[in-house]
Design an enzyme around this catalytic site. Structure first.
Site, PDB file in Angstrom:
ATOM      1  N   GLU A 113       0.875  -1.179   0.000  1.00  0.00           N
ATOM      2  CA  GLU A 113       0.000   0.000   0.000  1.00  0.00           C
ATOM      3  C   GLU A 113       0.908   1.224   0.000  1.00  0.00           C
ATOM      4  OE1 GLU A 113      -2.413   2.501   3.395  1.00  0.00           O
ATOM      5  OE2 GLU A 113      -2.406   0.313   3.561  1.00  0.00           O
TER       6      GLU A 113
ATOM      7  N   ARG B 184       1.302  10.263   0.892  1.00  0.00           N
ATOM      8  CA  ARG B 184       1.880  11.195   1.864  1.00  0.00           C
ATOM      9  C   ARG B 184       3.086  11.917   1.282  1.00  0.00           C
ATOM     10  NH1 ARG B 184       1.773   7.470   7.402  1.00  0.00           N
ATOM     11  NH2 ARG B 184      -0.386   6.743   7.163  1.00  0.00           N
TER      12      ARG B 184
ATOM     13  N   THR C  88      -3.848   6.248   2.267  1.00  0.00           N
ATOM     14  CA  THR C  88      -4.107   7.624   2.682  1.00  0.00           C
ATOM     15  C   THR C  88      -4.850   8.383   1.589  1.00  0.00           C
ATOM     16  OG1 THR C  88      -1.938   7.475   3.777  1.00  0.00           O
ATOM     17  CG2 THR C  88      -3.124   9.525   4.017  1.00  0.00           C
TER      18      THR C  88
ATOM     19  N   LYS D  53     -10.348  -1.259   7.526  1.00  0.00           N
ATOM     20  CA  LYS D  53      -9.086  -0.939   8.180  1.00  0.00           C
ATOM     21  C   LYS D  53      -9.403  -0.436   9.584  1.00  0.00           C
ATOM     22  CE  LYS D  53      -5.374   2.550   7.795  1.00  0.00           C
ATOM     23  NZ  LYS D  53      -4.739   3.515   6.871  1.00  0.00           N
TER      24      LYS D  53
END
Length: 209
Positions: A40, A44, A67, A127
């Site tokens: 993943e 960021r 994210t 998650k």
């Protein structure tokens, strides 16, 4: 595509924060050498989309985007070749848009209310974030009791020591963590250590030959 289907059966999902997309292909090969066939890549850093594209080009390697909190990031992930996206929270609009693009999605939850929303939206896995700050496995077990049909993928503070314990629980189909491929490892291009730590992780949970 279901949430679990998007993970393609992988039980360890490395969470990658990468600053140089030029390291991405070597990273994918190092993870694969250690028995981990997915990652993943988080949005960021500015290198995320290019890193996803480089890893998606590796045959047999599954890459998703993490994210993801906006439509712009979602489309960038899809265009780069991600097959699934992971979000830190649950956003119904973003979930619907992700599904419309044909991507798998693993939304984040932290509460029973968010878990209920995910269940009602048809999810088979979520998650659980930030896992270490929310009570870890004890909280997952508490949430799994009223929601037996959904899997919880802990993310945040998962380590080589805690991953096997998490994965021994039937409510945990996979774990997310960065210990085997940290930002520091990538900055140093220490792919030998990444491969070694990945191998140790997979052996610890009994999935490596």
């Amino acid at each position: 595509m279901s949430s679990l289907g998007a993970l393609a059966g992988h039980r360890i999902v490395p969470v990658i924060v990468i600053d140089d997309a030029g390291a991405a292909a070597d990273l994918a090969h190092a993870l694969s050498e250690g028995g981990i066939g997915c990652a993943e890549v988080t949005f960021r850093t500015n290198a995320a989309a290019d890193a996803i594209a480089a890893m998606a080009a590796i045959e047999g390697f599954t890459v998703g985007a993490g994210t993801v909190i906006s439509s712009e990031q979602l489309h960038a992930a899809r265009d780069a070749g991600a097959t699934f996206v992971v979000s830190p929270g649950f956003d119904a609009g973003l979930v619907d848009e992700t599904r419309s693009l044909g991507l798998g999605v693993l939304p984040g939850v932290a509460t029973a209310s968010e878990t209920m929303a995910a269940v009602n939206a048809g999810f088979d896995a979520v998650k659980f974030f930030p896992a270490d700050r929310l009570g870890g496995l004890a909280t997952i077990r508490a949430l799994a009791a009223p929601f037996p049909g959904i899997g919880f993928v802990p993310s945040g503070g998962v380590t080589a020591a805690t991953a096997p314990e998490y994965l021994a629980d039937p409510a945990v189909p996979a774990v997310s963590g960065s210990w085997m491929a940290s930002r520091a490892h990538l900055e140093a291009r220490d792919f030998a250590t990444i491969a070694r730590l990945s191998a140790e992780a997979t052996r610890a949970i009994g999935v490596r030959p």
